[in-house]
Design an enzyme around this catalytic site. Sequence first.
Site, PDB file in Angstrom:
ATOM      1  N   ARG A  65      86.175  44.512  -6.697  1.00 53.20           N
ATOM      2  CA  ARG A  65      87.322  44.040  -5.911  1.00 53.20           C
ATOM      3  C   ARG A  65      88.116  42.997  -6.672  1.00 53.20           C
ATOM      4  NH1 ARG A  65      87.146  41.382  -1.073  1.00 53.20           N
ATOM      5  NH2 ARG A  65      89.285  42.015  -0.759  1.00 53.20           N
ATOM      6  N   ARG A  79      91.156  32.736  -0.079  1.00 49.91           N
ATOM      7  CA  ARG A  79      91.311  32.166  -1.420  1.00 49.91           C
ATOM      8  C   ARG A  79      92.777  31.924  -1.767  1.00 49.91           C
ATOM      9  NH1 ARG A  79      88.771  36.701  -0.914  1.00 49.91           N
ATOM     10  NH2 ARG A  79      86.492  36.784  -0.932  1.00 49.91           N
ATOM     11  N   LYS A 109      80.405  26.014  -9.609  1.00 51.52           N
ATOM     12  CA  LYS A 109      80.371  27.316 -10.277  1.00 51.52           C
ATOM     13  C   LYS A 109      81.722  27.686 -10.871  1.00 51.52           C
ATOM     14  CE  LYS A 109      80.324  31.937 -10.660  1.00 51.52           C
ATOM     15  NZ  LYS A 109      81.502  32.802 -10.753  1.00 51.52           N
ATOM     16  N   PRO A 146      77.569  28.619 -15.806  1.00 50.75           N
ATOM     17  CA  PRO A 146      77.914  29.017 -14.429  1.00 50.75           C
ATOM     18  C   PRO A 146      76.709  29.645 -13.723  1.00 50.75           C
ATOM     19  CG  PRO A 146      79.519  29.866 -16.026  1.00 50.75           C
ATOM     20  CD  PRO A 146      78.371  29.338 -16.802  1.00 50.75           C
TER      21      PRO A 146
END
Length: 270
Positions: A111, A155, A197, A214
């Site tokens: 995605r 987001r 992250k 990360p």
Amino acid sequence: MPVRLETLGQSLDCGQCFRWKKLPDGSWEGAAGPHFARFTAKNLDRALAGGFWRNYFDLGRDYDAIRESLCALDPVLARAARYAPDLRILNQDPWEALCSFLLSQCNNIGRIKGLIGRLCRAYGEDRGGFRSFPPPEALARLSEADLRALGCGYRAAYVLDAARRVSDGRLDFGLLRRLPLAEARRILMRTAGVGPKVADCALLYGLHRLEAFPTDVWMKRAMKTLFPGKKPEDFGPYAGIAQQYVFHYSRHHPGLFRRGTPAGGGPKSG
DNA sequence: GCCCAGGGTGTTT
DNA sequence: AAACACCATGGG
């Protein structure tokens, strides 16, 4: 070791970038920042000989030596490293890396690729036949609804805020490059939606800070299962490269963590 | 319908 | 400090 088309996917399809596609004939097509390329067996050596792409693939660094030093640290890490010996940490554009990994949160790689593709097509600059990654100024003047319409979801606000900070200078990658890692990390985390992250992704992939590590859901599982008791610092100044070996290996061996293959979690390209 | 995805933020124990 | 709800979206 020369770069080979057959193993280019170890770098281009290992979760560090989202704009490359392998074509049926084995060539790779994609873009980084404002540059577009198609790598074939015929043109690969010449394309990587110098200039932008040589730096993009970090060809001035001795990955053979780094890989062997990591192999000596831990036998499980050695297995992961030798699974993808041609993997390299790309020198990506810092804005593209930050923006991409803001969009990556609670999302899967398939995605993310689709979303970034739509973002580039809608707001990237026309560079003759393809569209660049949208510069921060192009996104800064949008509304949150514009970005939600592409499928960014919650987001959208994060991307918009980051674009405005970068385009007006409140977030300065040139400065971050010169600061100690921990300090640069703290500054990145002042931007909404940037936690540990995403900050580490921006540092490793965008600013090429190879000690940044990360830790996403895959790496949490991998650390617990494959490296019990170990911490990122134990992997040394190239911990970020170690992380990429382990992430790539883990995605190709989901059975290690006794789960069914998660939705879209597999390494299949698309 | 349920679970998951390269998380982060804010609130409640 | 740790646990939790919530944040959109789509694929399996």
